[in-house]
Design an enzyme around this catalytic site. Structure first.
Site, PDB file in Angstrom:
ATOM      1  N   THR A 227       0.818  -1.215   0.000  1.00  0.00           N
ATOM      2  CA  THR A 227       0.000   0.000   0.000  1.00  0.00           C
ATOM      3  C   THR A 227       0.852   1.266   0.000  1.00  0.00           C
ATOM      4  O   THR A 227       0.564   2.190  -0.777  1.00  0.00           O
ATOM      5  CB  THR A 227      -0.980  -0.015   1.183  1.00  0.00           C
ATOM      6  OG1 THR A 227      -1.812  -1.170   1.069  1.00  0.00           O
ATOM      7  CG2 THR A 227      -1.844   1.233   1.208  1.00  0.00           C
TER       8      THR A 227
ATOM      9  N   GLU B 174       1.098   9.616  -5.900  1.00  0.00           N
ATOM     10  CA  GLU B 174       1.684  10.950  -5.746  1.00  0.00           C
ATOM     11  C   GLU B 174       2.575  11.296  -6.930  1.00  0.00           C
ATOM     12  O   GLU B 174       2.567  12.422  -7.422  1.00  0.00           O
ATOM     13  CB  GLU B 174       2.487  11.052  -4.448  1.00  0.00           C
ATOM     14  CG  GLU B 174       1.627  11.201  -3.229  1.00  0.00           C
ATOM     15  CD  GLU B 174       2.385  11.835  -2.075  1.00  0.00           C
ATOM     16  OE1 GLU B 174       2.541  13.074  -2.076  1.00  0.00           O
ATOM     17  OE2 GLU B 174       2.827  11.080  -1.195  1.00  0.00           O
TER      18      GLU B 174
ATOM     19  N   HIS C 249      -7.078   0.705  -0.914  1.00  0.00           N
ATOM     20  CA  HIS C 249      -6.310  -0.304  -1.652  1.00  0.00           C
ATOM     21  C   HIS C 249      -7.214  -1.522  -1.709  1.00  0.00           C
ATOM     22  O   HIS C 249      -7.359  -2.244  -0.727  1.00  0.00           O
ATOM     23  CB  HIS C 249      -4.997  -0.595  -0.921  1.00  0.00           C
ATOM     24  CG  HIS C 249      -4.023  -1.364  -1.747  1.00  0.00           C
ATOM     25  ND1 HIS C 249      -2.725  -1.543  -1.361  1.00  0.00           N
ATOM     26  CD2 HIS C 249      -4.143  -2.010  -2.924  1.00  0.00           C
ATOM     27  CE1 HIS C 249      -2.082  -2.258  -2.266  1.00  0.00           C
ATOM     28  NE2 HIS C 249      -2.940  -2.568  -3.229  1.00  0.00           N
TER      29      HIS C 249
END
Length: 126
Positions: free
Chosen positions: A35, A43, A69
């Site tokens: 994750t 990002e 996730h």
């Protein structure tokens, strides 16, 4: 430079290797895509979406990420994150982010970044 406006998109991709698994990152004990690595890829996609909008003195920093996730990804699979700029509010940038592997969507959510002057930002760390 590209105009900073909603609709800009960026992507980032990686392959699931032993170095970016949950067990390697300390975020679990399985050999699946971690994750934290999915978040970092999202990002990176957001940064890529707006990279052409900034001069050398300007950048953006991540300030908020809210993602799920939803599915595991095995070793050797390709993972791609996509970020779409949905709002520009002064210095705040809001993105919708998704991550997919070769077979399915594995994560989704939102991400905020703030536009900063690099020199001023780093000087505050003093």
């Amino acid at each position: 430079m590209t105009e900073l406006k909603p609709g800009l998109t960026g992507t980032a991709a990686t392959i699931v290797r032993e170095t970016n698994t949950a067990i390697a990152m300390g975020s679990g004990d399985l050999q699946v895509f971690a994750t934290p690595c999915m978040v970092a890829l999202m990002e990176q996609a957001a940064c890529n979406a707006v990279a052409d909008c900034f001069d050398d003195a300007t950048s953006s920093v991540g300030t908020l990420i809210n993602v799920t996730h939803d599915a595991a990804t095995a070793l050797g699979k390709n993972v791609t994150a996509t970020a779409t700029l949905v709002e520009v509010a002064g210095r705040k940038l809001v993105f919708e982010v998704t991550a997919t592997d070769e077979d399915k969507q594995i994560g989704k959510g939102s991400h905020e970044r703030f536009i900063i002057n690099k020199e001023k930002f780093m000087a505050k760390l003093g």
